[in-house]
Design a protein around this motif. Structure first.
Motif, PDB file in Angstrom:
ATOM      1  N   ALA A  20       0.843  -1.200   0.000  1.00  0.00           N
ATOM      2  CA  ALA A  20       0.000   0.000   0.000  1.00  0.00           C
ATOM      3  C   ALA A  20       0.879   1.251   0.000  1.00  0.00           C
ATOM      4  CB  ALA A  20      -0.919  -0.007   1.218  1.00  0.00           C
ATOM      5  N   ARG A  21       2.005   1.187   0.701  1.00  0.00           N
ATOM      6  CA  ARG A  21       2.908   2.327   0.762  1.00  0.00           C
ATOM      7  C   ARG A  21       3.497   2.618  -0.627  1.00  0.00           C
ATOM      8  NH1 ARG A  21       7.190   3.416   5.056  1.00  0.00           N
ATOM      9  NH2 ARG A  21       7.966   5.402   4.351  1.00  0.00           N
ATOM     10  N   ARG A  22       3.842   1.543  -1.331  1.00  0.00           N
ATOM     11  CA  ARG A  22       4.378   1.698  -2.690  1.00  0.00           C
ATOM     12  C   ARG A  22       3.371   2.469  -3.563  1.00  0.00           C
ATOM     13  NH1 ARG A  22       8.268  -1.951  -3.932  1.00  0.00           N
ATOM     14  NH2 ARG A  22       7.529  -3.721  -2.736  1.00  0.00           N
ATOM     15  N   VAL A  23       2.113   2.051  -3.454  1.00  0.00           N
ATOM     16  CA  VAL A  23       1.052   2.680  -4.249  1.00  0.00           C
ATOM     17  C   VAL A  23       0.825   4.127  -3.786  1.00  0.00           C
ATOM     18  CG1 VAL A  23      -1.444   2.556  -4.694  1.00  0.00           C
ATOM     19  CG2 VAL A  23      -0.042   0.480  -4.827  1.00  0.00           C
ATOM     20  N   LEU A  24       0.863   4.316  -2.486  1.00  0.00           N
ATOM     21  CA  LEU A  24       0.664   5.651  -1.905  1.00  0.00           C
ATOM     22  C   LEU A  24       1.728   6.630  -2.405  1.00  0.00           C
ATOM     23  CD1 LEU A  24      -0.677   7.446   0.292  1.00  0.00           C
ATOM     24  CD2 LEU A  24       0.601   6.213   1.992  1.00  0.00           C
ATOM     25  N   LEU A  27       1.145   7.428  -6.150  1.00  0.00           N
ATOM     26  CA  LEU A  27       0.019   8.337  -6.382  1.00  0.00           C
ATOM     27  C   LEU A  27       0.319   9.750  -5.894  1.00  0.00           C
ATOM     28  CD1 LEU A  27      -3.236   6.369  -5.507  1.00  0.00           C
ATOM     29  CD2 LEU A  27      -2.457   7.129  -7.737  1.00  0.00           C
ATOM     30  N   ALA A  28       1.018   9.846  -4.759  1.00  0.00           N
ATOM     31  CA  ALA A  28       1.337  11.184  -4.225  1.00  0.00           C
ATOM     32  C   ALA A  28       2.184  11.944  -5.246  1.00  0.00           C
ATOM     33  CB  ALA A  28       2.068  11.055  -2.892  1.00  0.00           C
ATOM     34  N   ALA A  29       3.155  11.239  -5.868  1.00  0.00           N
ATOM     35  CA  ALA A  29       4.000  11.890  -6.873  1.00  0.00           C
ATOM     36  C   ALA A  29       3.159  12.290  -8.080  1.00  0.00           C
ATOM     37  CB  ALA A  29       5.125  10.945  -7.286  1.00  0.00           C
ATOM     38  N   ARG A  30       2.315  11.375  -8.545  1.00  0.00           N
ATOM     39  CA  ARG A  30       1.508  11.644  -9.742  1.00  0.00           C
ATOM     40  C   ARG A  30       0.481  12.746  -9.520  1.00  0.00           C
ATOM     41  NH1 ARG A  30       3.001  10.397 -14.762  1.00  0.00           N
ATOM     42  NH2 ARG A  30       4.178   8.475 -14.794  1.00  0.00           N
ATOM     43  N   ALA A 292      -5.838  -3.376   1.226  1.00  0.00           N
ATOM     44  CA  ALA A 292      -4.986  -2.285   1.740  1.00  0.00           C
ATOM     45  C   ALA A 292      -4.767  -1.224   0.658  1.00  0.00           C
ATOM     46  CB  ALA A 292      -3.652  -2.856   2.209  1.00  0.00           C
ATOM     47  N   ILE A 293      -4.606  -1.664  -0.582  1.00  0.00           N
ATOM     48  CA  ILE A 293      -4.407  -0.703  -1.683  1.00  0.00           C
ATOM     49  C   ILE A 293      -5.679   0.128  -1.885  1.00  0.00           C
ATOM     50  CG2 ILE A 293      -4.109  -0.576  -4.208  1.00  0.00           C
ATOM     51  CD1 ILE A 293      -2.032  -2.881  -3.910  1.00  0.00           C
ATOM     52  N   ARG A 294      -6.841  -0.523  -1.748  1.00  0.00           N
ATOM     53  CA  ARG A 294      -8.090   0.240  -1.849  1.00  0.00           C
ATOM     54  C   ARG A 294      -8.222   1.275  -0.730  1.00  0.00           C
ATOM     55  NH1 ARG A 294     -12.878  -3.973  -3.225  1.00  0.00           N
ATOM     56  NH2 ARG A 294     -13.546  -2.964  -5.150  1.00  0.00           N
ATOM     57  N   CYS A 295      -7.606   0.970   0.439  1.00  0.00           N
ATOM     58  CA  CYS A 295      -7.595   1.961   1.526  1.00  0.00           C
ATOM     59  C   CYS A 295      -6.857   3.218   1.072  1.00  0.00           C
ATOM     60  CB  CYS A 295      -6.893   1.401   2.766  1.00  0.00           C
ATOM     61  SG  CYS A 295      -7.889   0.208   3.650  1.00  0.00           S
ATOM     62  N   VAL A 296      -5.831   3.035   0.265  1.00  0.00           N
ATOM     63  CA  VAL A 296      -5.102   4.194  -0.263  1.00  0.00           C
ATOM     64  C   VAL A 296      -6.044   5.014  -1.155  1.00  0.00           C
ATOM     65  CG1 VAL A 296      -3.138   4.916  -1.685  1.00  0.00           C
ATOM     66  CG2 VAL A 296      -2.893   2.994  -0.098  1.00  0.00           C
ATOM     67  N   GLY A 297      -6.915   4.327  -1.898  1.00  0.00           N
ATOM     68  CA  GLY A 297      -7.925   5.025  -2.705  1.00  0.00           C
ATOM     69  C   GLY A 297      -8.841   5.863  -1.820  1.00  0.00           C
ATOM     70  N   LEU A 298      -9.300   5.275  -0.713  1.00  0.00           N
ATOM     71  CA  LEU A 298     -10.170   6.028   0.204  1.00  0.00           C
ATOM     72  C   LEU A 298      -9.424   7.222   0.787  1.00  0.00           C
ATOM     73  CD1 LEU A 298     -12.051   3.265   2.283  1.00  0.00           C
ATOM     74  CD2 LEU A 298     -12.752   4.388   0.165  1.00  0.00           C
ATOM     75  N   LEU A 299      -8.140   7.010   1.055  1.00  0.00           N
ATOM     76  CA  LEU A 299      -7.319   8.077   1.633  1.00  0.00           C
ATOM     77  C   LEU A 299      -7.195   9.259   0.653  1.00  0.00           C
ATOM     78  CD1 LEU A 299      -4.124   7.459   3.670  1.00  0.00           C
ATOM     79  CD2 LEU A 299      -4.006   9.083   1.816  1.00  0.00           C
ATOM     80  N   LEU A 346      -0.610   2.072 -12.546  1.00  0.00           N
ATOM     81  CA  LEU A 346      -0.892   3.494 -12.273  1.00  0.00           C
ATOM     82  C   LEU A 346      -0.014   4.400 -13.120  1.00  0.00           C
ATOM     83  CD1 LEU A 346      -1.300   3.364  -8.380  1.00  0.00           C
ATOM     84  CD2 LEU A 346      -3.110   3.760 -10.057  1.00  0.00           C
ATOM     85  N   GLU A 347       1.264   4.031 -13.243  1.00  0.00           N
ATOM     86  CA  GLU A 347       2.173   4.852 -14.069  1.00  0.00           C
ATOM     87  C   GLU A 347       1.621   4.951 -15.493  1.00  0.00           C
ATOM     88  OE1 GLU A 347       4.481   6.597 -12.954  1.00  0.00           O
ATOM     89  OE2 GLU A 347       5.264   5.680 -11.126  1.00  0.00           O
ATOM     90  N   LYS A 348       1.144   3.810 -16.015  1.00  0.00           N
ATOM     91  CA  LYS A 348       0.600   3.817 -17.385  1.00  0.00           C
ATOM     92  C   LYS A 348      -0.691   4.629 -17.439  1.00  0.00           C
ATOM     93  CE  LYS A 348       2.447  -0.679 -18.672  1.00  0.00           C
ATOM     94  NZ  LYS A 348       2.163  -1.999 -18.122  1.00  0.00           N
ATOM     95  N   ALA A 349      -1.543   4.466 -16.426  1.00  0.00           N
ATOM     96  CA  ALA A 349      -2.827   5.168 -16.425  1.00  0.00           C
ATOM     97  C   ALA A 349      -2.604   6.690 -16.419  1.00  0.00           C
ATOM     98  CB  ALA A 349      -3.651   4.754 -15.210  1.00  0.00           C
ATOM     99  N   TYR A 350      -1.600   7.150 -15.665  1.00  0.00           N
ATOM    100  CA  TYR A 350      -1.344   8.595 -15.602  1.00  0.00           C
ATOM    101  C   TYR A 350      -0.649   9.106 -16.860  1.00  0.00           C
ATOM    102  CZ  TYR A 350      -3.035   9.462 -10.900  1.00  0.00           C
ATOM    103  OH  TYR A 350      -3.852   9.637  -9.807  1.00  0.00           O
TER     104      TYR A 350
END
Ligand code: ATP
Length: 352
Positions: A20-24, A27-30, A292-299, A346-350
């Protein structure tokens, strides 16, 4: 700048929060969101080592010097009383006054549901998180004798009921949902049930475009299996909300996928996957990190970044569609591989 505390906790909590931290961070950078992450060593390991669960000073720092917490899971067979989990998790819910327990349950893939002929649906459950049957108010008398008496009080305050009901209606209004359903047992529990019904009706009057509905919890349990697509936003007290949201998580694809948020709107928020520490699979690299990754979405939604939240939901769909998942969802990837797959997605999506 949001200050976010990471509490991996125990068992698979440690593995899923790493992903989840990796994803967080991605996303924060993007999203150009400046975040500050702090790592917290709270859990069974620390309790067994130092005999401390969480201190008053730690509660203060989490409350006053952080904007959100991302928690993995708490629970370890070496602590059979679960003392540390109670102190840390219930402590945060009560001390930070996180009165909204929000759980979205979305059936993205009918094949993941144990229901026959399931159609895609989404239920957003608002569970009261600070009162009800879980305050510990009560006691026992003549304990261990044939005449033993035990009492567990159901606490409902006007303020506590009103604020969770309002949170549910506010959400429905902002998200364009058309119905809010109250779940209770007011036919058998008249005092607390009566307060909930009155407050629900009063708050509903302020939201003229939203339909209302009330269900007894036993009928609701049947309906969640029979015709869950009928429900949109659901509000309930602590105990009934606990049960109904677990049932909704199961009919929408199981524990590994479900996120939750504990929130005091405008103040603090704690995000945690619905699953526990799963000691049976801990340390094997097979835990599904999608909850846990979806929690990052909620965050990100919480901090006003809905695009990031949408990308996460699309990523969950895409990973399942291509079976880039852990074994529980039919894939062959490890927890870490799913995390890395997600960041790539995510990198591709952005960049698209
Ligand atoms: P708690 O009381 O803390 O909620 P629990 O023991 O009731 O915990 P979990 O720890 O969530 O429940 O685990 C129940 C079972 O579900 C585990 O044995 C595990 O096999 C499975 N499980 C839970 N979470 C995951 C996950 N993220 N990935 C894969 N399997 C999981």
């Amino acid at each position: 700048m949001p200050r976010i505390a990471l509490i991996p906790g125990d068992g698979i909590g440690i593995e899923v929060v790493r992903e989840a931290r990796r994803v967080l961070e991605c996303l924060a950078a993007r999203e150009s969101l400046d975040i500050e992450l702090t790592d917290w060593d709270l859990g069974a390991e620390r309790f067994l080592r130092d005999g401390v669960t969480i201190t008053d000073e730690e509660f203060r720092v989490l409350d006053e010097e952080h904007d959100a917490v991302l928690l993995g899971a708490l629970g370890d067979p070496r602590v059979p009383t679960n003392q540390h989990a109670k102190d840390i998790l219930l402590g945060m819910r009560f001390r930070l006054d996180l009165y909204v327990n929000y759980r979205p349950s979305t059936l993205l893939f009918p094949e993941l549901s144990p229901l026959r002929d399931a159609k895609p649906f989404r239920i957003d459950i608002f569970r009261e998180n600070t009162e009800g049957e879980y305050t510990g108010i009560g006691g026992s008398f003549k304990t261990g004798t044939p005449d033993e008496i035990a009492l567990e009080e159901n606490v409902a305050t006007r303020k506590g009921v009103e604020r969770i009901v309002r949170a549910a209606f506010d959400f429905a209004h902002k998200q364009g949902r058309s119905r809010v359903t109250l779940v209770d047992k007011s036919n058998a529990m008249r005092h607390v049930g009566g307060l909930w019904r009155r407050v629900f009706a009063e708050v509903a009057e302020e939201y003229s475009g939203i339909e209302t509905d009330a269900m007894y919890v036993d009928a609701m349990a049947m309906d969640l299996v029979r015709r869950p697509e009928r429900y949109e936003v659901v509000v309930a007290g602590n105990l009934f909300g606990d049960i109904v949201s677990d049932l909704a998580a199961e009919v929408t694809g199981g524990l590994g996928m479900a996120p939750s948020a504990n929130v005091h709107p405008g103040k603090n928020a704690l995000f945690e996957p619905v699953h526990g520490s799963a000691p049976d699979i801990a340390g094997q690299g097979v835990a599904n990190p999608l909850g846990a990754i979806r929690c990052v979405g909620l965050l990100f939604e919480h901090f006003g970044h809905p695009t990031a939240a949408r990308h996460i939901e699309d990523g969950v769909r895409a990973s399942f569609a291509s079976r880039d998942t852990t074994q529980d969802l039919g894939g062959t990837l490890t927890t870490e591989e799913v995390g890395r797959w997600f960041v790539d997605y995510l990198e591709k999506a952005y960049s698209a």
